[in-house]
Scaffold this motif. Structure first.
Motif, PDB file in Angstrom:
ATOM      1  N   ASP A  69       0.833  -1.201   0.000  1.00 53.92           N
ATOM      2  CA  ASP A  69       0.000   0.000   0.000  1.00 53.92           C
ATOM      3  C   ASP A  69       0.864   1.245   0.000  1.00 53.92           C
ATOM      4  OD1 ASP A  69      -2.261  -1.378   0.030  1.00 53.92           O
ATOM      5  OD2 ASP A  69      -2.914  -0.812   2.036  1.00 53.92           O
ATOM      6  N   LYS A  70       1.919   1.138   0.774  1.00 55.38           N
ATOM      7  CA  LYS A  70       2.754   2.300   0.996  1.00 55.38           C
ATOM      8  C   LYS A  70       3.375   2.820  -0.298  1.00 55.38           C
ATOM      9  CE  LYS A  70       3.867   1.181   4.882  1.00 55.38           C
ATOM     10  NZ  LYS A  70       4.612   0.258   5.728  1.00 55.38           N
ATOM     11  N   ASP A  71       3.727   1.886  -1.169  1.00 52.50           N
ATOM     12  CA  ASP A  71       4.319   2.302  -2.446  1.00 52.50           C
ATOM     13  C   ASP A  71       3.319   3.131  -3.239  1.00 52.50           C
ATOM     14  OD1 ASP A  71       6.535   0.827  -1.752  1.00 52.50           O
ATOM     15  OD2 ASP A  71       5.708  -0.999  -2.630  1.00 52.50           O
ATOM     16  N   VAL A  72       2.072   2.682  -3.175  1.00 57.03           N
ATOM     17  CA  VAL A  72       1.028   3.416  -3.883  1.00 57.03           C
ATOM     18  C   VAL A  72       0.854   4.797  -3.254  1.00 57.03           C
ATOM     19  CG1 VAL A  72      -1.416   3.437  -4.478  1.00 57.03           C
ATOM     20  CG2 VAL A  72      -0.131   1.293  -4.574  1.00 57.03           C
ATOM     21  N   ARG A 102       2.899   6.503  -1.574  1.00 62.08           N
ATOM     22  CA  ARG A 102       4.059   7.335  -1.866  1.00 62.08           C
ATOM     23  C   ARG A 102       3.986   7.937  -3.269  1.00 62.08           C
ATOM     24  NH1 ARG A 102       8.865   8.200   0.406  1.00 62.08           N
ATOM     25  NH2 ARG A 102       9.093   7.301   2.462  1.00 62.08           N
ATOM     26  N   ASP A 103       3.648   7.090  -4.220  1.00 63.89           N
ATOM     27  CA  ASP A 103       3.587   7.571  -5.599  1.00 63.89           C
ATOM     28  C   ASP A 103       2.490   8.607  -5.773  1.00 63.89           C
ATOM     29  OD1 ASP A 103       5.673   6.028  -6.323  1.00 63.89           O
ATOM     30  OD2 ASP A 103       4.735   5.349  -8.196  1.00 63.89           O
ATOM     31  N   VAL A 104       1.391   8.399  -5.062  1.00 63.14           N
ATOM     32  CA  VAL A 104       0.321   9.386  -5.141  1.00 63.14           C
ATOM     33  C   VAL A 104       0.808  10.705  -4.548  1.00 63.14           C
ATOM     34  CG1 VAL A 104      -1.942  10.002  -4.233  1.00 63.14           C
ATOM     35  CG2 VAL A 104      -1.555   7.717  -5.148  1.00 63.14           C
ATOM     36  N   PHE A 140       3.848  11.797  -4.068  1.00 66.28           N
ATOM     37  CA  PHE A 140       4.955  12.466  -4.764  1.00 66.28           C
ATOM     38  C   PHE A 140       4.654  12.715  -6.241  1.00 66.28           C
ATOM     39  CE2 PHE A 140       7.172  10.804  -1.014  1.00 66.28           C
ATOM     40  CZ  PHE A 140       7.715  11.993  -0.563  1.00 66.28           C
ATOM     41  N   GLY A 141       3.385  12.635  -6.611  1.00 65.55           N
ATOM     42  CA  GLY A 141       2.995  13.004  -7.967  1.00 65.55           C
ATOM     43  C   GLY A 141       3.265  14.491  -8.197  1.00 65.55           C
ATOM     44  N   PHE A 189       5.378  13.587   3.842  1.00 62.22           N
ATOM     45  CA  PHE A 189       4.572  12.383   3.657  1.00 62.22           C
ATOM     46  C   PHE A 189       4.343  11.659   4.989  1.00 62.22           C
ATOM     47  CE2 PHE A 189       4.706   7.745   2.676  1.00 62.22           C
ATOM     48  CZ  PHE A 189       3.496   7.649   2.018  1.00 62.22           C
TER      49      PHE A 189
END
Lengths: 266, 1213
Positions: A4-7, A9-11, A13-14, A162
Motif C-alpha cells: 500500500d505504501k508504495d502506492v 508514496r507515488d500518489v 509524490f505526484g 509524507f
C-alpha cells in the motif's frame, strides 16, 4: 509484493511540471522571465506558488500588485481544487510542461474565491477532511483527534511531509474490523463538460447483497456516461477500463488514490 | 480485510466451552468459532461434563465415568522399567544366580520390589504397547557397553559403566513404552478397585486443581459424587495417566448432590439439605484437602441447589433459581464472607478460566455468558445470551437444493424426512413456538434469508439433516403438527425430488461425518429415555405433553467452562446470529484472494509509476514547489551522564533531519546538557547508530543508543523519557530515521540474522557479504539492528525465510513476513501480517530466613545479612508488595505462589537450605544449615503485536530449521523441535508458502530432550536432559524422522545443553559454558570422533549454513564496562580451520539468543580473488567433505599448539 505504501508514496509524490508566465497585459518594469516549478498534485495552487509570486513581483511596480490568480487557456483556475484535479480537468491533453498564466489584476470575482492567506486554505482543507470523515465514520475519528493532530495533517500537506501527514491520516483511513468498510465512500466526480461543479452521492462500499463495490460500480451508479467509451467529458483518470477492475473500493490504497489525487474528492 | 480477519482468528489460540443439551448430546463452542460443534464421539449421551484445557470428564447416561482426552501430535506415553540383576561367581562369571540375601533377579531400581518383565500389564484397554522390552544403554548421559550392563561392588551401590576387578554385581535396565490410545473418544474409566469399595453410580463430576502443583505433569483433581451422596476423589490423574488409578472415598458431613472444583485450591459442594460445604486444607502436599466447613444458603427457605467455583470466586444457584455471588473468597478464606444476589434466574452456573462465568437460563435454557468479569469486578456486569447455532442449524440456512441428498439414509420413511427438514428450517427462523418457555432471542433471520444461497456444502447439509432427525426422536411426532404450514410445502416438494441420492453431493462429505450420521440410528430412544429419568436436576424433563415442536434452538442441560479461556483481548462471535447475509459476504470476500489483491494493487502501482514517468521524466531538473527544509523534533529527556558520579540529568534533545533531493533523509541527534554551568552538547549521526534498544526499567522509561564506538566501550548513550508514550514516540522516530539513513525498509531478507534480548525484544540485522568472508571482514559491532515487534525467548530461521520463535510461555510462533509492530507504528510497520501476540513469564523473589537458637528459623537476620525478601543475588530488596512487573506493558496475571521447581530441590514448603547466604542450596535441612530461602513466583503477561502467528497447540522448548540448498519452493523444509515436555518432534508440511507446516510427527526417545539442530545435509543432533548428545540416523526428505538415535559420548564428562549443526560443522555447548567442536565428521561417519574445546564463557551459540559460528558470550570486557550476553562472531572460520581463531565482539550485553542460520551470503568471488586458495575451498561441495575429513585428521598433531592458544582465543572475562 507491492505494498500500500508504495502506492501512497507515488500518489503523494505526484508532480506536474509547470511553466508560469506573466499575463501579457500586466505592467512590468522589465521583461518577466517564465518560472518553472514542479507542483505537487495533492496540494493547492496558492499554497505552493509563493516562489512564483515573489519571482514576478520583482519585475513589477508595487502599486500594480494585487491578489494573484492563475488562468489556463482562458479558464481561471480555482485554487481550492487540488492541483492534480485542475490539471486533469483542464489540461490533461496538453504538452508538458503545463503552461499557466499569472495575473495580478482584474480578479475574476465570479469564478474564484479570494485567498488572502494560508489560513483560508487550511480552513478549506480541514473542512474537506471533516466532510470526508463525516461520510466515513460519522465524524467520529476526526472529532476524537486533538487539535495538534489536525495541525499535523495540515503541516504535513503544507510542508510536503509524507510521513507526518500519514501518521495522522492513517487513522482517518481505518475502520474497525467488525465493519467491512467505511459507512460511505467520500468522493466527488468533476467533469469539464457539464455546468454542474461536481457529482456527489452517498455510496456504500458494500452492496446490499454483501458483495464489495468497485469503482466501476460507483461510476455506473452515479455517472454512467463516464464509462461509455464515447463519453470523453469526464476527467476521471480512473476510467480506464483495467483500472476499474483494479479499484476494489474496499481497499485502502485505492481509496486513498481517489481520495487524494485523481478524482479530487477533497 | 476479511482475509486478514480470518488470519487473525487463526492466530488467536482457541479454547472450548463444553455443553450438553437436553438430549444428552455433547457440544463444544470454540472461543474463535461461531457454531456449536457436536463432539466427535457421539456414541454416548451424557448428563454431566466437566472440562479442562486438555481433556473433559463426563458422566454418561449409563452412570459410568468417561474421560475424553484430546488428540494431539504428541502421544501420551509411559515408560515402564525394570532391572535385571546379576552376581559374579568364579565358576560361571556373571550369572542369574544371586545370593540368598540379594535382591530378586528382576527388580525395581531400589531392588525392593520384585518385577519380572511379564508382570507388566497394560493398565486398561485404552493403552497399547509401543514396542517390546529393550535394554537401555545409557547411564547418566554416558553410553554403556553393548548389553547395557552397569557394574558395582555390591548391590545397593553406585554403578559405573566400566567393569573393574572388584565388580561383583551388575545390573541393566530394561524399558518398554506403553501408549494411551483412546484419544478424541470417550474412554470409559474402568474400575479395578475392590468390588466392595466400588462407588455406586455417579451423579456429578468436577475436574480442576491443575494450578495446585505442576508435578507430576498435567496433574488434575477429579472429584465425583455418587447417587447416594458420597464424594469420591480420583487418585493419580496426570498427563501420563489420564484415567487415574482408583477412587478414594472422602467422608462428608452429609449427602452431597453436586460438587465443583476450581483450578486452584477451591472446592465447594452442595448438600441435599441446601447448605454448601467447603473443603479446607487443599494444598500441594494434600490435594484432597483435610476437612469440610459449612456455608449456609443465602436464603433460609431455599437451599443451595448448585455451586460453581473458580480461582477465587464462588457462584451458586438456590432452589428458587436465583443466582448468588460469594464475596470475599480467597485461598486463605475459602468460605468467603457473604452472598450477593445477582440478576437473572439460572438452572446452573459454571465458572471457567479467568473466573469467567456462564449459566443456563431457566427461561429458555439458553446459555448466557457473564459479561464484564474482570479481576477488579469479579461479579461482572450483565448476562448475555450466546446465540450461536449448532453446525447442524447452519446447514439449514443453505438453499433448498441442499436437501437433495437427504433421502440417502432414510429411503424408507419419507414422512420423517419431511419433518426433519421442516424443523431444520423453522429452527433458524423462529423460536416462538415454545409455548411454555418465553423466548428472548431477538434477531433471528427471516426465512427468506435462511433459504438463500448455500452453494457448495450440499452434502454436508444433507447429512446434518439426518443427524437432526435421528438424534431428536421426540421431535419426529411433534413435527407432524407443523407439516401443514405453507412454508413447508416447498420443502415437501423438494423432498420428493430428494429421494434419489445425489452422488456428487455425497462426495463432498467427509468420512467422519458420514460415519457419525450412520451411527446415530443405532442409539435409539431407549438410551435417551433412560437419560431423562435419571437426571433430577441437570436434565430437562421431556414430558409427552410438553410441546416444543419445531423449535430447534438448542436447549441446554449442562455447561462447563473449565477449559474455556476468555480474556479481554479475545472478541467473541457468540452473540450475533450468523445470518445468511453475513455468510454470503464472508464467502464472497474470501473469494478475493490475496493473490488477486496483489495483482491489481500491482497494476495500480504500475500505472502510477507510468504517470510519474510521463509527467516527470523530462522535468526532474525543475525546482520543487515546496522547499525540503530541515525538519526538527525537539524535546526534553533525561540522559545518563557520562562523567562520574553517573546519574540522570535533564537534557534538551533535538533531532534534525535533512532531506536530500532524492527524498531520502539523514539525521543528527543533538543532546544539549550543562557541564559546570557551561552549555555543551553531544551529537550522533543516525547513520552511524547501530541499534536503539529499549531498556525495561521500572523506574525509568529509558532506551540505549549504540554506535560501533559505543559498542566497543560497552557504554551506550542512555536516554529516558517521562512517559512510556513519549519514549515510544522517540524510539519510533529514531528507528525510522536510522532505517531511512541506511535505506532499509520493508521486511527483513531471508538471510537476515535474528537475535533476542533477555527482555524478549526481537532484533534483526541484514548481513553484508563481508560479514563472513573476504579480505576485509566487517566487524560485527558495525552491524545495524532494527527491532521487530513481538516478545520471544528464542528465534530460529533458515535461508528460505522461514522463521519460528518460542515465547517465554513456550508458545510456538511463526513469522508472517511482516515488519514493525510493537511501538513501531505507522509507516515503519507493515499494514498486513501484524497480529496480537502475548507472552507470560514469571517474576521471582526470594524469602530468606536465618536460624537462631530461640525461635528457630525466622525472618530476623543478622545485620550483615541480605534483605529478608530479595532478588536471587540478595543485593536488591524485593518484597511481594514493592515488586512490580518488568514494565508498564506487563501486568500481573496471578498471585504470588511458592515455586517448588528451584534448582537444588526444595522441601515440602519450598525451602532450600544452606550453611550461609551466598552458597549453594539444597532441598533438605542438615545440621550445618543456618539459613534457608524459598522462591516465590508471580506470573505476568505482556500483550503486544508483531509479525507472528501462533502455532498451536504443542508448546515448545527448542526448534531447528534446515538451512536448505537451492531446493524449489514447494519442497518440504525439515523443521525439528523439542516440546516443553522434552518430546522430539518433526514438523511436516513446512514450505515457503506455508511456513507453519501442518502437523507434528513424534520421534520417540528414551528420555526428555532439551536441544536439537538439523544441519544442511539432514544431520540431526540433539541433547538429552541428562546432558548426553545423540545423533539421529538416516534422516532424509523421504524419511523425515530418520530411524534411530546414536548416543554420542559427551566431552570430558560435561553435561551438554545445546547443539548446533551448520553445513558440516557440529558444535555443542556444555552447562559450564564451554564450546566444543566435533572433530572427525565425514559423510560416511557423520557422528565424528572427538570433541575439541573452542572457548569458555559461552551462553548460547548458532552455527550457520556457511559453518559460521556466532555466540552469545558472557563477561565481555569493553573499554568502559563489562557486559554479559554479548553477540560474538568467530573469525577466520574456514574449511581448513572450522574452529576459527578468535572472537569479534558485537552488540551486548543483555542478549539472550542469536540465529545466523539464514545467512548464506558469501562474499562475492571477486572480493576473494586474491585469496584464491580459500575461495577454492569454499566453493567445494559435499563430495569434498571426505577429503576435508582427512585434512582435519592430518591436522590433529596441531592440536597441541591450538590448546596452547586456547586462553588467548577465549572470550575474556
Amino acid at each position: 509484493m507491492t505494498d500500500d505504501k508504495d502506492v501512497l508514496r507515488d500518489v503523494w509524490f505526484g508532480r506536474i511540471p509547470t511553466c508560469f508566465t506573466l499575463y501579457q497585459d500586466e505592467v512590468t518594469e522589465r521583461e518577466a522571465e517564465p518560472y518553472y516549478l514542479l507542483l505537487p498534485r495533492i496540494s493547492y495552487l496558492t499554497l505552493v506558488t509563493d516562489k512564483v509570486k515573489k519571482h514576478f513581483q520583482k519585475v513589477m511596480r508595487q502599486e500594480e500588485v494585487s491578489e494573484i490568480w492563475f488562468e489556463y487557456e482562458g479558464t481561471p483556475l480555482k485554487w481550492h481544487y487540488p492541483i492534480g484535479l485542475l490539471f486533469d480537468l483542464h489540461a490533461s491533453n496538453t504538452a508538458l510542461p503545463w503552461s499557466i498564466t499569472v495575473h495580478f489584476k482584474n480578479f475574476p470575482e465570479k469564478d474564484l474565491l479570494h485567498c488572502h492567506s494560508k489560513d483560508v486554505i487550511e480552513a478549506h482543507f480541514m473542512a474537506c477532511i471533516k466532510e470526508a470523515d463525516a461520510l466515513k465514520h460519522k465524524s467520529q475519528v476526526i472529532n476524537e483527534m486533538q487539535k495538534k493532530d489536525h495541525k499535523q495533517l495540515w503541516m504535513g500537506l503544507q510542508n510536503d511531509k509524507f510521513e507526518q501527514f500519514w501518521a495522522i491520516n492513517r487513522k482517518l483511513m481505518e475502520y474497525p474490523p467488525e465493519d467491512s468498510g467505511f459507512r460511505y465512500i467520500p468522493f466527488r466526480i468533476y467533469q469539464a463538460t457539464t455546468e454542474r461543479p461536481f457529482i456527489q452521492k452517498l455510496f456504500r462500499p458494500i452492496a446490499s447483497g454483501g458483495e464489495l463495490h468497485t469503482l466501476g460500480d460507483l461510476l455506473k451508479d452515479v455517472c454512467p456516461s463516464a464509462i461509455t467509451p464515447e463519453a470523453s467529458g469526464a476527467r476521471l483518470q480512473t476510467t480506464e477500463p483495467q483500472h476499474i477492475c483494479a479499484a476494489e473500493v474496499s481497499v485502502k490504497a485505492t481509496r486513498s488514490t481517489n481520495f487524494l489525487s485523481d478524482a479530487g474528492s477533497l | 480485510m476479511q482475509g486478514k480477519r480470518q488470519a487473525r482468528d487463526m492466530a488467536m489460540p482457541s479454547s472450548l466451552l463444553w455443553a450438553v443439551d437436553i438430549f444428552g448430546r455433547v457440544y463444544t463452542l470454540s472461543t474463535v468459532g461461531q457454531y456449536w460443534e457436536l463432539c466427535k464421539d457421539t456414541q454416548l449421551e451424557f448428563k454431566r461434563v466437566s472440562a479442562v484445557k486438555q481433556c473433559c470428564w463426563g458422566i454418561a447416561c449409563d452412570h459410568q465415568v468417561y474421560t475424553y482426552v484430546f488428540s494431539g501430535d504428541v502421544p501420551i506415553r509411559y515408560q515402564e522399567e525394570t532391572y535385571e540383576n546379576q552376581r559374579w561367581n568364579p565358576v560361571g562369571g556373571f550369572c542369574e544366580k544371586l545370593l540368598p540375601s540379594d535382591r530378586w533377579q528382576w527388580s525395581d531400581v531400589s531392588g525392593l520390589k520384585h518385577q519380572q518383565l511379564d508382570s507388566f500389564t497394560l493398565p486398561s484397554p485404552h493403552w497399547e504397547w509401543e514396542s517390546d522390552w529393550y535394554v537401555d544403554e545409557n547411564i547418566g548421559g554416558e553410553p554403556t557397553e553393548k548389553g547395557g550392563w552397569t557394574y558395582a561392588i555390591d548391590f545397593p551401590s553406585t554403578y559405573t559403566k566400566d567393569k573393574k576387578w572388584n565388580s561383583c554385581v551388575r545390573r541393566r535396565r530394561w524399558i518398554r513404552y506403553r501408549r494411551y490410545k483412546s484419544r478424541d473418544i470417550w474412554a470409559k474409566i474402568v474400575s479395578r478397585d475392590d468390588p466392595d469399595q466400588l462407588p455406586d453410580p455417579f451423579n456429578d463430576i468436577s475436574v480442576g486443581g491443575w494450578e495446585i502443583t505442576d508435578e507430576p505433569l498435567g496433574r488434575l483433581s477429579v472429584w465425583a459424587v455418587s447417587l447416594q451422596g458420597r464424594v469420591w476423589y480420583r487418585e493419580n490423574v496426570c498427563h501420563h495417566n489420564p484415567e487415574g488409578s482408583m477412587w478414594s472415598l472422602i467422608t462428608t458431613p452429609g449427602e452431597v448432590v453436586q460438587i465443583s472444583c476450581g483450578p486452584y485450591d477451591l472446592l465447594w459442594a452442595t448438600l441435599w439439605e441446601g447448605q454448601a460445604i467447603v473443603r479446607e486444607g487443599i494444598d500441594r502436599n494434600n490435594p484432597q484437602g483435610i476437612s469440610w466447613s459449612t456455608v449456609e444458603s443465602p436464603s433460609s427457605e431455599n437451599g443451595i441447589m448448585h455451586v460453581s467455583v473458580g480461582v477465587d470466586v464462588v457462584w451458586c444457584v438456590t432452589k428458587d433459581r436465583k443466582v448468588w455471588f460469594r464475596r470475599g473468597v480467597n485461598s486463605h478464606n475459602p468460605c468467603g464472607t457473604s452472598w450477593i444476589e445477582m440478576v437473572g434466574e439460572m438452572m446452573m452456573v459454571t465458572v471457567g478460566l479467568n473466573n469467567q462465568v456462564w449459566g443456563i437460563s431457566c427461561d429458555d435454557r439458553a446459555i448466557y455468558f457473564r459479561q464484564g468479569v474482570t479481576p477488579s469486578e469479579l461479579s461482572g456486569k450483565t448476562w448475555k445470551a450466546i446465540v450461536s447455532g449448532r453446525e447442524s442449524d447452519r446447514s439449514q440456512t443453505g438453499s433448498s437444493t441442499s436437501l437433495l441428498s437427504a433421502g440417502c439414509f432414510f429411503t424408507d420413511d419419507i414422512q420423517n424426512q419431511t419433518n426433519a427438514i421442516i424443523q431444520g428450517d423453522a429452527d433458524t427462523s423462529s423460536d416462538t413456538e415454545l409455548p411454555s418457555v418465553p423466548v428472548n432471542l431477538a434477531n433471528t433471520p427471516p426465512l427468506g434469508a435462511a433459504a438463500s444461497s448455500g452453494g457448495n456444502s450440499t452434502g454436508h447439509q444433507a447429512a446434518e439433516v439426518c443427524t437432526n432427525l435421528t438424534v431428536d426422536p421426540l421431535d419426529c411426532h411433534q413435527g407432524e403438527a407443523t407439516v401443514a404450514s405453507t412454508s413447508n410445502e416447498k420443502a415437501d416438494l423438494e423432498m420428493q425430488k430428494s429421494r434419489n441420492p445425489n452422488p456428487s453431493a455425497e462426495l463432498q462429505w467427509t468420512n467422519i461425518d458420514l460415519k457419525e450420521a450412520q451411527k446415530q440410528p443405532v442409539l435409539s430412544i431407549s438410551t435417551f429415555a433412560e437419560t431423562s429419568s435419571l437426571s433430577s436436576l441437570g436434565m430437562f424433563s421431556v414430558g409427552a405433553e410438553e410441546q416444543y415442536g419445531a423449535d430447534e434452538h438448542p436447549l441446554w442441560a449442562w455447561v462447563s467452562g473449565g477449559g474455556c479461556l476468555v480474556d479481554l483481548h479475545s472478541p467473541l462471535k457468540w452473540f450475533t446470529v450468523p445470518s445468511g447475509l453475513s455468510s454470503s459476504v464472508q464467502s464472497l470476500s474470501l473469494s478475493i484472494t490475496p493473490a488477486q489483491t496483489a495483482a491489481w494493487r500491482k497494476q495500480i502501482f504500475q500505472q502510477l509509476s507510468e504517470r510519474t514517468k510521463r509527467e516527470l521524466e523530462n522535468f526532474r531538473h525543475y525546482e520543487q514547489a515546496i522547499e525540503q527544509s530541515v525538519w526538527v523534533k525537539t524535546g526534553t529527556l533525561q540522559w545518563w551522564r557520562n562523567w562520574k558520579p553517573h546519574k540522570w540529568m535533564d537534557v534538551r534533545v533535538t533531532l534534525e533531519q535533512f532531506t536530500g533531493s532524492d527524498g531520502m533523509r539523514d539525521s543528527i541527534l543533538f543532546i544539549y546538557y550543562m557541564y559546570h554551568e557551561e552549555k555543551k552538547y553531544i551529537h550522533v549521526f543516525l547513520n552511524e547508530v547501530t541499534i536503539i534498544v529499549e531498556v525495561l526499567n521500572e523506574a525509568k522509561h529509558s532506551f540505549a543508543l549504540y554506535t560501533p564506538e559505543k559498542t566497543k566501550q560497552r557504554w551506550p548513550i542512555r536516554l529516558a523519557a517521562a512517559t512510556e508514550q513519549e519514549m515510544h514516540d522517540w524510539l519510533s522516530l529514531l528507528n525510522m530515521s536510522c532505517c531511512e539513513s541506511r535505506r532499509i525498509q520493508g521486511p527483513p531478507s531471508h538471510h537476515a540474522i535474528w537475535s533476542v534480548t533477555c527482555k524478549g525484544d526481537i532484533f534483526v540485522s541484514e548481513p553484508s557479504p563481508e560479514l563472513e568472508a573476504g579480505p576485509l571482514l566487517m566487524p560485527c559491532d558495525q552491524m545495524f539492528w532494527r527491532q521487530v515487534g513481538g516478545h520471544l525467548r528464542l528465534i530460529e530461521c533458515n535461508n528460505r525465510g522461514i522463521v519460528w520463535g518460542i515465547g517465554y510461555d513456550h508458545t510456538a510462533w511463526v513469522y508472517t513476513g511482516g515488519y514493525g509492530g510493537g511501538f513501531i507504528q505507522g509507516l515503519a510497520s507493515s499494514a498486513d501480517n501484524i497480529y496480537m501476540q502475548s507472552d507470560v513469564k514469571c517474576i521471582y523473589i526470594y524469602e530468606n530466613q536465618r536460624w537462631n537458637p530461640v525461635t528457630g528459623y525466622s525472618s530476623r537476620g543478622l545485620p550483615t545479612d541480605r534483605y529478608m525478601w530479595s532478588d536471587a543475588s540478595g543485593l536488591q530488596e524485593c518484597t511481594k508488595i514493592n515488586t512490580k512487573p518488568p514494565s508498564p506493558q506487563w501486568s500481573w496475571v496471578s498471585d504470588w505462589y511458592i515455586d517448588f521447581n528451584t534448582s537444588g530441590g526444595t522441601d515440602r514448603e519450598g525451602w532450600q537450605y544452606a550453611a550461609d547466604f551466598p552458597a549453594s542450596y539444597h532441598g533438605h535441612k542438615t545440621m550445618k544449615d543456618f539459613v534457608r530461602r524459598r522462591r516465590w513466583a508471580r506470573k505476568c503477561k505482556i500483550v503486544t503485536n508483531g509479525p507472528w502467528l501462533e502455532v498451536p497447540p504443542v508448546t515448545l522448548w527448542d526448534i531447528s530449521i534446515i538451512p536448505s540448498s537451492d531446493a524449489d519452493d514447494e519442497e518440504a523444509v525439515a523443521l525439528w523441535a523439542i516440546s516443553d515436555k522434552g518430546d522430539v518432534l518433526c514438523r511436516l508440511g513446512v514450505t515457503q508458502q506455508n511456513p507453519a507446516g501442518t502437523s507434528w510427527l513424534h520421534v520417540g526417545t528414551d528420555q526428555p530432550f532439551i536441544s536439537i539442530s538439523i544441519g544442511a545435509f539432514y544431520q540431526v543432533w540433539a541433547i538429552a536432559r541428562d546432558g548426553s548428545a545423540f545423533y539421529r540416523g538416516s534422516v532424509s526428505p523421504k524419511k523425515p524422522a530418520g530411524d534411530c538415535w546414536y548416543h554420542i559420548p559427551s566431552p570430558q564428562k560435561q553435561k551438554l545443553k545445546q547443539v548446533s549443526v551448520g553445513r558440516t560443522s557440529v558444535f555443542v555447548l556444555d552447562k559450564n559454558g564451554n564450546l566444543w567442536y566435533r572433530q572427525g565428521i565425514t559423510p560416511s561417519y557423520p557422528q565424528g570422533s572427538t570433541w575439541d574445546h573452542v572457548s569458555n564463557n559461552i551462553r548460547k551459540m548458532s552455527v550457520g549454513p556457511l559453518d559460521q559460528v556466532w555466540v552469545i558470550a558472557d563477561k565481555v570486557q569493553g573499554s568502559h564496562s563489562l557486559s554479559c550476553g554479548t553477540v560474538c562472531h568467530r573469525t577466520d572460520v574456514q574449511p581448513m580451520e572450522p574452529k576459527g581463531l578468535s572472537w569479534d565482539y558485537g552488540i551486548g550485553g543483555g542478549w539472550e539468543h542469536i540465529t545466523v542460520r539464514g545467512n548464506t551470503t558469501e562474499a562475492s568471488r571477486v572480493a576473494m580473488h586474491d585469496t584464491s586458495e580459500e575461495s577454492l575451498a569454499v566453493s567445494k561441495d559435499l563430495e569434498d567433505e571426505e577429503s576435508k575429513g582427512k585434512t582435519e585428521h592430518s591436522k590433529t598433531p596441531l592440536m597441541v599448539s591450538d590448546s596452547q592458544e586456547l586462553d588467548r582465543n577465549t572470550v575474556n572475562c
